[in-house]
Design a protein around this motif. Structure first.
Motif, mmCIF file in Angstrom:
data_model
loop_
_atom_site.group_PDB
_atom_site.id
_atom_site.type_symbol
_atom_site.label_atom_id
_atom_site.label_comp_id
_atom_site.label_asym_id
_atom_site.label_seq_id
_atom_site.Cartn_x
_atom_site.Cartn_y
_atom_site.Cartn_z
ATOM 1 N N ALA A 43 64.434 -33.329 120.509
ATOM 2 C CA ALA A 43 65.245 -34.487 120.132
ATOM 3 C C ALA A 43 65.547 -35.314 121.371
ATOM 4 O O ALA A 43 65.312 -34.889 122.506
ATOM 5 C CB ALA A 43 66.545 -34.041 119.465
ATOM 6 N N VAL A 44 66.074 -36.515 121.138
ATOM 7 C CA VAL A 44 66.498 -37.408 122.201
ATOM 8 C C VAL A 44 68.025 -37.475 122.211
ATOM 9 O O VAL A 44 68.653 -37.518 121.151
ATOM 10 C CB VAL A 44 65.919 -38.822 122.010
ATOM 11 C CG1 VAL A 44 66.405 -39.757 123.108
ATOM 12 C CG2 VAL A 44 64.406 -38.774 121.997
ATOM 13 N N HIS A 45 68.600 -37.486 123.400
ATOM 14 C CA HIS A 45 70.060 -37.489 123.541
ATOM 15 C C HIS A 45 70.467 -38.567 124.543
ATOM 16 O O HIS A 45 69.692 -38.932 125.428
ATOM 17 C CB HIS A 45 70.549 -36.125 124.035
ATOM 18 C CG HIS A 45 70.049 -34.981 123.216
ATOM 19 N ND1 HIS A 45 70.772 -34.414 122.201
ATOM 20 C CD2 HIS A 45 68.863 -34.299 123.282
ATOM 21 C CE1 HIS A 45 70.076 -33.429 121.667
ATOM 22 N NE2 HIS A 45 68.914 -33.337 122.305
ATOM 23 N N ALA A 46 71.688 -39.050 124.408
ATOM 24 C CA ALA A 46 72.221 -40.075 125.311
ATOM 25 C C ALA A 46 73.375 -39.498 126.112
ATOM 26 O O ALA A 46 74.148 -38.669 125.619
ATOM 27 C CB ALA A 46 72.686 -41.293 124.517
ATOM 28 N N ALA A 47 73.510 -39.955 127.346
ATOM 29 C CA ALA A 47 74.630 -39.552 128.192
ATOM 30 C C ALA A 47 75.144 -40.788 128.917
ATOM 31 O O ALA A 47 74.359 -41.550 129.504
ATOM 32 C CB ALA A 47 74.198 -38.495 129.209
ATOM 33 N N GLU A 58 79.735 -38.724 131.513
ATOM 34 C CA GLU A 58 79.115 -37.433 131.216
ATOM 35 C C GLU A 58 78.167 -37.014 132.329
ATOM 36 O O GLU A 58 78.075 -35.818 132.668
ATOM 37 C CB GLU A 58 78.387 -37.523 129.873
ATOM 38 C CG GLU A 58 79.322 -37.652 128.686
ATOM 39 C CD GLU A 58 78.609 -37.982 127.392
ATOM 40 O OE1 GLU A 58 78.960 -37.395 126.345
ATOM 41 O OE2 GLU A 58 77.693 -38.838 127.419
ATOM 42 N N LEU A 59 77.451 -37.972 132.917
ATOM 43 C CA LEU A 59 76.575 -37.653 134.054
ATOM 44 C C LEU A 59 77.381 -37.117 135.231
ATOM 45 O O LEU A 59 77.011 -36.110 135.855
ATOM 46 C CB LEU A 59 75.799 -38.901 134.491
ATOM 47 C CG LEU A 59 74.801 -39.496 133.503
ATOM 48 C CD1 LEU A 59 74.194 -40.771 134.092
ATOM 49 C CD2 LEU A 59 73.714 -38.499 133.130
ATOM 50 N N ASN A 90 71.726 -35.693 142.143
ATOM 51 C CA ASN A 90 72.536 -36.886 141.941
ATOM 52 C C ASN A 90 72.991 -36.949 140.480
ATOM 53 O O ASN A 90 72.626 -36.086 139.669
ATOM 54 C CB ASN A 90 71.784 -38.149 142.365
ATOM 55 C CG ASN A 90 70.459 -38.319 141.645
ATOM 56 O OD1 ASN A 90 70.258 -37.819 140.547
ATOM 57 N ND2 ASN A 90 69.542 -39.039 142.272
ATOM 58 N N ALA A 91 73.796 -37.957 140.148
ATOM 59 C CA ALA A 91 74.360 -38.015 138.794
ATOM 60 C C ALA A 91 73.273 -38.135 137.735
ATOM 61 O O ALA A 91 73.291 -37.419 136.722
ATOM 62 C CB ALA A 91 75.341 -39.180 138.695
ATOM 63 N N ALA A 150 74.071 -32.718 131.130
ATOM 64 C CA ALA A 150 75.018 -33.524 130.367
ATOM 65 C C ALA A 150 74.641 -33.540 128.892
ATOM 66 O O ALA A 150 75.498 -33.416 128.005
ATOM 67 C CB ALA A 150 75.064 -34.949 130.917
ATOM 68 N N GLY A 151 73.358 -33.672 128.607
ATOM 69 C CA GLY A 151 72.900 -33.680 127.229
ATOM 70 C C GLY A 151 73.105 -32.349 126.538
ATOM 71 O O GLY A 151 73.535 -32.292 125.374
#
Length: 229
Positions: free
Chosen positions: A175-179, A183-184, A199-200, A207-208
């Motif tokens: 699946a695809v996830h957003a952060a 959250e990063l 790095n972030a 995060a995902g």
């Protein structure tokens, strides 16, 4: 690329958006010639194609003549993971920008006949791989993407391997996830407590996974790929 070229004794020219955070300082420290352009990531890619042609240099972009070699190189990490886990089923969480690593991981996992679900994690609202799911790949209006010092490598309006990445994710059962930036940064801070310092943006995969685990039971082998320094 700058670090690899320095190790191999090759000259390297890096083209970056002028507004990006370090202005090319890291690549310059590695010995690269830095050229800055005004605009977004895609503008830098277009300029780097022109620079390579003008200089008679090898174009090292992921959509250039070295595409197949770059994909093969990105897939090497899957071999190491496969050896470590002995081929047991796994979920692989990957930061996503152009989608290159996602495509490469899928190719290699299929060659190894290894059941790996790919979970791509990108900047919320700022990457067409993230915003296109669950539909077909669609680019974003260039003026809609927002680049910050934390999400830079995850942001583009046209992911160079975007369509292939979406196909790879769907085929793998992932699946695809957003952060978002908060959250990063939270994932980066958590990793720092264990002496791991990406790095972030390089912390996006964790995060995902953390966000996913808040609402979905998670079990089995969960592999988090960290990138950046």
């Amino acid at each position: 690329m700058a670090t690899a070229c320095a190790a191999a004794g090759l000259r390297c020219t890096v083209v970056l958006p002028a507004e990006w955070s370090d202005g090319g300082a890291a690549a310059a420290t590695a010995g690269a010639d830095i050229r800055l352009v005004h605009g977004v990531y895609e503008d830098a890619v277009d300029e780097s194609h022109r620079v390579a042609d003008t200089l008679g240099a090898l174009d090292g972009n992921v959509d250039g003549p070295c595409k197949d070699t770059i994909l093969a190189g990105h897939g090497h990490v899957v071999d190491a993971l496969h050896r470590e886990l002995g081929g047991a089923p796994a979920a692989l969480w990957i930061p996503v920008g152009n989608g290159t690593t996602t495509v490469a991981a899928h190719h290699r996992a299929r060659l190894l006949d290894w059941p790996v679900a790919l979970h791509a994690v990108g900047s919320s609202g700022n990457n067409p791989i993230v915003t296109s799911r669950p539909g077909p790949y669609r680019t974003l209006p260039s003026h809609d993407v927002v680049t910050t010092e934390h999400n830079e490598p995850l942001v583009n309006w046209h992911a160079l391997h975007g369509p292939e990445a979406l196909t790879a994710i769907a085929d793998s059962g992932g699946a695809v996830h957003a952060a978002d930036d908060d959250e990063l940064l939270a994932a980066q801070a958590r990793l720092g407590r264990y002496g791991v310092n990406p790095n972030a943006a390089g912390s996006a995969a964790l995060a995902g996974l953390l966000a996913h685990a808040e609402g979905t039971p998670v079990g089995g082998n969960q592999i988090v790929l960290l990138t950046g320094r």
